[in-house]
Design a protein around this motif. Structure first.
Motif: not given
Length: 396
Positions: A368-391
């Protein structure tokens, strides 16, 4: 494996499988009864998991459990091979390898009902009862009879034989029309949740500030203590220490040695789809992890889906959001069903992703692919759906 007998409950369920139950409950029951259900297939649309049912199939017993993809609740039970499954209704049995489930037998067991419908394209006659339907294939030589006698019950053909049942559907009796073979299968919906149920409770998040649970009205801000969490959410399902922080190497400002063990610890609320991370030194909330429970992820069936709504202020800088706007749809919002392309439209370009392999090169679902922003990180699956959100709070 043969010989399985399940109670047929029109409009309610089959055996221990109740209409409306979450997929995790069904899988837990299967896990507890491996001797009965030793072959289970989990079927879903890998590319677009929200477009089709999530299905548990039991090929040795000839039936499917169809779960609505967004709520992951059981909406339809479909017995597609009646010779593989004994069904018990009241004190009588129907189906199985030794008993032909004929139209006459079904009508005698379940009693009078309104005339059914005939599907000319599929040559299937469907008989309906509240929360229940039976499909009977009509031999080619007798299809003309059914086409001109749709208002009658085909108890017998001209040669004295009777149709034999091929399929049973069990669904919520609140459905307005009959649920049968083909397109009508789609109209079956899970029954309404009972009053007070917290399943699929809306969980609203203000970036860098708090979570708000609409069902019970609880608020959990960053910096809350374990006692605060117990008071608001009750006892956690599990508690475990975060042994090593694998992302600390990416933090230039973190003074800890790169090999140091992490004293932080999690409260796991599996039935809410949430993990809460506490700082190991001051024992205050530092992160929330929200799970979507999509199939095709290694954590599937570990958590119930968290029905979250993350409100993003227009400037993205954490400006004040009116609490009344939580459910008013006035803010840009990321939900458990939002795709990565839509997230980028809200938060902007995510830059390069960190690759998450779940610690195993043999992971059948891939990274999976983890993208980080200010105050939030998102783990994204290969199909483009979110697996987890870290706040988290970027300034802490």
């Amino acid at each position: 494996m043969g010989g399985l007998t399940l109670d047929l409950r029109p409009g309610a369920g089959l055996g221990a499988f109740n209409l409306g139950m979450p997929v995790c409950e069904a899988l837990a029951y299967v896990e507890q009864h491996k001797s009965l259900f030793d072959v289970v297939h989990v079927k879903y649309n890998d590319e677009e998991p929200l477009q089709m049912d999530l299905v548990l199939s039991f090929p040795e017993h000839g039936f499917h459990l169809r779960f609505e993809s967004r709520s992951q609740r059981l909406r339809l039970i479909e017995v597609y091979d009646v010779q593989r499954l004994h069904m018990r209704y009241a004190t009588s049995s129907i189906g199985g390898p030794n008993t032909a489930a004929t139209f006459v037998a079904v009508y005698a067991l379940f009693g009078p009902t309104f005339p059914g419908t005939y599907n000319m394209k599929r040559c299937i006659y469907t008989l309906f009862y509240p929360g229940l339907s039976f499909a009977f294939p009509i031999p080619a030589q007798y299809t003309e009879c059914c086409q001109h006698r749709e208002a009658e019950l085909p108890l017998e053909f001209p040669d004295g034989t009777t149709p034999v049942m091929s399929r049973v559907c069990i669904y919520d009796s609140a459905v307005g029309g009959g649920v049968g073979v083909g397109a009508p299968l789609k109209i079956a919906l899970p029954p309404q949740l009972p009053p007070g149920s917290l399943y699929m409770e809306e969980v609203h998040a203000k970036l860098a500030e708090e979570l708000w649970f609409t069902g019970g009205g609880q608020h959990l801000p960053f910096g809350a203590s374990p006692q605060d969490v117990w008071a608001e959410l009750g006892r956690p399902c599990g508690i475990h220490q975060k042994q090593v922080d694998p992302m600390v190497i990416h933090s230039a400002s973190d003074p800890r040695p790169r090999t140091a063990l992490c004293g932080d610890y999690f409260y796991n609320y599996f039935t809410r789809g949430i993990d809460i991370l506490f700082d190991g030194q001051n024992h205050r909330i530092k992160k929330f992890v929200l799970h979507t429970n999509f199939p095709g992820h290694t954590d599937f069936n570990c958590y119930i889906k968290c029905n979250f709504f993350i409100h993003v202020p227009p400037t993205g800088d954490g400006e004040e959001i009116d609490k009344a706007a939580y459910t008013g749809g006035l803010q840009r919002c990321i939900t458990a069903d939002t795709k990565w392309s839509e997230v980028q439209g809200i938060l902007g370009d995510g830059g390069r992703a960190a690759i998450q392999t779940q610690g195993s090169v043999s992971n059948p679902f891939g990274p999976t692919f983890v993208y980080g922003y200010r105050n939030i990180a998102l783990e994204v699956m290969k199909n483009g759906h979110i697996a987890t959100v870290t706040l988290f709070q970027s300034n802490v």
